[in-house]
Design a protein around this motif. Structure first.
Motif, PDB file in Angstrom:
ATOM      1  N   THR A 183       0.809  -1.208  -0.001  1.00 51.65           N
ATOM      2  CA  THR A 183      -0.150   0.080  -0.116  1.00 51.65           C
ATOM      3  C   THR A 183       0.892   1.366  -0.082  1.00 51.65           C
ATOM      4  O   THR A 183       0.404   2.325  -0.331  1.00 51.65           O
ATOM      5  N   GLY A 184       2.160   1.061   0.652  1.00 53.41           N
ATOM      6  CA  GLY A 184       2.973   2.347   0.525  1.00 53.41           C
ATOM      7  C   GLY A 184       2.907   2.766   1.913  1.00 53.41           C
ATOM      8  O   GLY A 184       3.804   3.757   2.243  1.00 53.41           O
ATOM      9  N   ARG A 185       2.175   2.371   2.914  1.00 51.95           N
ATOM     10  CA  ARG A 185       1.907   2.957   4.251  1.00 51.95           C
ATOM     11  C   ARG A 185       3.238   2.559   5.127  1.00 51.95           C
ATOM     12  O   ARG A 185       3.615   3.367   5.914  1.00 51.95           O
ATOM     13  N   SER A 186       3.797   1.493   4.733  1.00 54.19           N
ATOM     14  CA  SER A 186       5.094   1.287   5.735  1.00 54.19           C
ATOM     15  C   SER A 186       6.065   2.053   5.283  1.00 54.19           C
ATOM     16  O   SER A 186       6.822   2.604   6.221  1.00 54.19           O
ATOM     17  N   ILE A 187       6.150   2.359   3.844  1.00 55.50           N
ATOM     18  CA  ILE A 187       7.198   3.503   3.540  1.00 55.50           C
ATOM     19  C   ILE A 187       6.868   4.886   4.096  1.00 55.50           C
ATOM     20  O   ILE A 187       7.774   5.504   4.482  1.00 55.50           O
ATOM     21  N   SER A 188       5.768   5.155   4.087  1.00 59.18           N
ATOM     22  CA  SER A 188       5.219   6.440   4.659  1.00 59.18           C
ATOM     23  C   SER A 188       5.900   6.618   6.105  1.00 59.18           C
ATOM     24  O   SER A 188       5.937   7.512   6.765  1.00 59.18           O
ATOM     25  N   SER A 189       5.557   5.530   7.071  1.00 59.23           N
ATOM     26  CA  SER A 189       6.158   5.275   8.285  1.00 59.23           C
ATOM     27  C   SER A 189       7.392   5.583   8.576  1.00 59.23           C
ATOM     28  O   SER A 189       8.036   5.986   9.502  1.00 59.23           O
TER      29      SER A 189
END
Length: 181
Positions: free
Chosen positions: A108-114
């Motif tokens: 989703t890209g959420r881990s990279i955002s974190s």
């Protein structure tokens, strides 16, 4: 259980060497660059990439750190399951360095955002790049794209990509499984 193999051990090895060569093309001797594996599963990939760089391509002393993003996740307080934190180990400065985040699967890209939020605690990098082994390209919820990708796959939402590492799982292989199984 419905499961199919996406990449064999030999294919994974070939992809890892290609990714290492791409990093050398862009970062040369790594004097201004650092590798950061995103905990937990990106750590295995980061260690492998570092090993290949140093042992197959004679790059000297590639800085490697591990970043835990658990408490930076946007779903940290929303999850019903108890999240377990991993250890962050960054024994070098990231200030004005080119940081290469390494993770096994970009979903989703959420881990990279974190990870982008978490790394700010360690300084301000001059640039941040992303290396992933598997890019699930139709699953993105945020506008995040990898700079280096091992394989791009199209899987439907009820399927899961499983990355197995010899050090942890007894084999190097990547599978696609139904989420329900």
């Amino acid at each position: 259980m419905s499961q199919k193999i996406l990449l064999t051990s030999k294919e994974v090895n070939i992809i890892l060497h290609r990714l290492a060569c791409q990093l050398i093309e862009n970062h040369n001797d790594f004097s201004d660059s650092v590798l950061i594996g995103i905990q937990p599963r990106g750590a295995f990939l980061a260690q492998r990439i570092k090993f290949i760089l140093e042992n197959s391509y004679d790059v000297k002393e590639v800085p490697l750190g591990f970043l835990d993003i658990t408490f930076f996740r946007d779903d940290f307080r929303r999850s019903e399951r108890l999240l377990e934190a991993s250890q962050t180990t960054i024994n070098f400065l990231v200030e004005n360095k080119k940081v290469i985040f390494i993770d096994d699967v970009l979903f989703t890209g959420r881990s990279i955002s974190s990870a982008l939020s978490a790394i700010q605690s360690f300084g301000r990098p001059s640039a941040i790049e992303l290396l992933v082994l598997i890019d699930r390209r139709f699953s993105r919820q945020l506008p995040i794209q990898p700079d280096y990708r091992g394989r791009q796959v199209d899987v439907i939402n009820n399927e899961k990509v499983i990355v197995c590492w010899k050090e942890n799982d007894g084999e190097d292989a990547i599978y696609i499984k139904d989420k329900d199984n």
